[in-house]
Design an enzyme around this catalytic site. Structure first.
Site, PDB file in Angstrom:
ATOM      1  N   ARG A 195     -12.508  -0.660  -1.865  1.00  0.00           N
ATOM      2  CA  ARG A 195     -11.273  -0.067  -2.407  1.00  0.00           C
ATOM      3  C   ARG A 195     -10.063  -0.901  -2.006  1.00  0.00           C
ATOM      4  NH1 ARG A 195      -8.704   1.084  -5.907  1.00  0.00           N
ATOM      5  NH2 ARG A 195      -7.542   2.998  -6.315  1.00  0.00           N
TER       6      ARG A 195
ATOM      7  N   CYS B 156       0.844  -1.203   0.000  1.00  0.00           N
ATOM      8  CA  CYS B 156       0.000   0.000   0.000  1.00  0.00           C
ATOM      9  C   CYS B 156       0.880   1.254   0.000  1.00  0.00           C
ATOM     10  CB  CYS B 156      -0.904   0.026   1.228  1.00  0.00           C
ATOM     11  SG  CYS B 156      -1.945  -1.425   1.465  1.00  0.00           S
TER      12      CYS B 156
ATOM     13  N   CYS C 183      -7.459  -2.532  -4.673  1.00  0.00           N
ATOM     14  CA  CYS C 183      -6.014  -2.301  -4.634  1.00  0.00           C
ATOM     15  C   CYS C 183      -5.259  -3.620  -4.642  1.00  0.00           C
ATOM     16  CB  CYS C 183      -5.641  -1.487  -3.400  1.00  0.00           C
ATOM     17  SG  CYS C 183      -6.073   0.259  -3.501  1.00  0.00           S
TER      18      CYS C 183
ATOM     19  N   HIS D 280       1.051   5.293  -1.837  1.00  0.00           N
ATOM     20  CA  HIS D 280       0.480   6.370  -1.035  1.00  0.00           C
ATOM     21  C   HIS D 280       1.371   6.877   0.092  1.00  0.00           C
ATOM     22  CE1 HIS D 280      -3.146   5.944  -3.307  1.00  0.00           C
ATOM     23  NE2 HIS D 280      -3.181   4.664  -3.041  1.00  0.00           N
TER      24      HIS D 280
END
Length: 279
Positions: free
Chosen positions: A236, A193, A240, A197
């Site tokens: 979401r 992740c 992802c 981000h």
């Protein structure tokens, strides 16, 4: 700046630094996490991080501001309010499960000591339905996105304030599991992740700017133009995982609830502003 990055390498930070930080506390993690983004994007006011990628993308922000004049989630708000006020077959309503009213999104997620698990708002909504003889809702979209959109809208302005109870080591373990999930590589692309981000926030992938992790939990559920409908946070997460070619986990399963616990704690201090709209 290197000190900020080093503190997260125990769980595989995207920059692949190698100094362990196993002794860090959640409070220390949060301070480092938030400082990383406020230093990376010094012109962004703290509360503006609740706007996700639009806090750092001026062109996208203009388009988003225009869309928010007539937001695509208005139908979801109406549908969610109707759901809240419509009695179940037994005559009870959501208000019987949530006597404090719909403006309670700021209370979630939280650690339930008696059950030994992270509790999320969609989870208790379905528990409310099942306790009243109703069928549970799909956790990804549809009525679940509608009712949580209404509750999120009623909760706007509440400040994110997730707690990790110091008197229950299981709560810290859940937080650590969510933290590890966030920074662990997975899938055929071997991405975490954090690759998108954290370390690469503010850069572009194809034509899209990658938003900062700080504030990503404040504005859900979201109407995504890509979906053409409302969707939940865990939808979401699933998307992802699939994008990096990793097998997704069950929505509202332990893995995603712990991830939400960690990510929401990292955004402590930011106001809720859901539901939202995104590309």
């Amino acid at each position: 700046m290197s000190k900020l990055l080093l503190s997260f390498t125990a769980v595989g930070l995207a920059c692949s630094l190698a100094a362990p930080a196993l002794a860090s506390t959640p409070e220390e993690d949060k301070a480092i996490f938030q400082a990383y983004f406020t230093e990376r994007f010094p012109s962004v006011p703290l509360q503006d991080f609740a706007n996700g990628v639009y806090s750092i993308d001026p062109v996208g922000r203009e388009n988003w501001d225009a869309i928010e004049e007539f937001p695509p989630y208005e139908n979801a708000l109406s549908a969610g309010e109707e759901m809240w006020n419509t009695p179940f077959a037994n005559g009870k309503t959501y208000a019987d499960c949530f006597p404090d009213g719909p403006a309670i999104a700021g209370n979630y997620p939280y650690w339930d000591k008696d059950r030994g698990m992270v509790i999320t708002l969609p989870l208790v909504i379905n528990e409310c339905l099942e306790a009243n003889g109703e069928k549970p809702l799909d956790y990804a979209k549809g009525p679940m996105a509608d009712i949580t959109a209404y509750m999120a809208f009623e909760s706007r302005g509440q400040v994110t304030n997730v707690e990790i109870p110091a008197d229950d080591p299981r709560a810290l373990a859940a937080y650590q599991a969510g933290k590890e999930f966030y920074f662990a590589r997975r899938g055929q692309f071997n991405f975490s992740c954090s690759h998108c981000h954290f370390g690469n926030s503010g850069t572009t992938l194809r034509t899209e700017m990658l938003g900062p992790a700080f504030g990503q939990t404040t504005h859900w559920p979201v109407y995504r133009s890509k979906w053409g409908e409302m969707g939940t946070l865990h939808r979401r997460y699933k998307g992802c995982n699939e994008q990096v070619r990793s097998a997704p986990f069950p929505l509202q399963g332990e893995e995603y609830r712990n991830l939400e616990y960690f990510m929401t704690y990292m955004s402590n201090g930011l106001e809720l502003n859901g539901p939202g709209s995104r590309k």
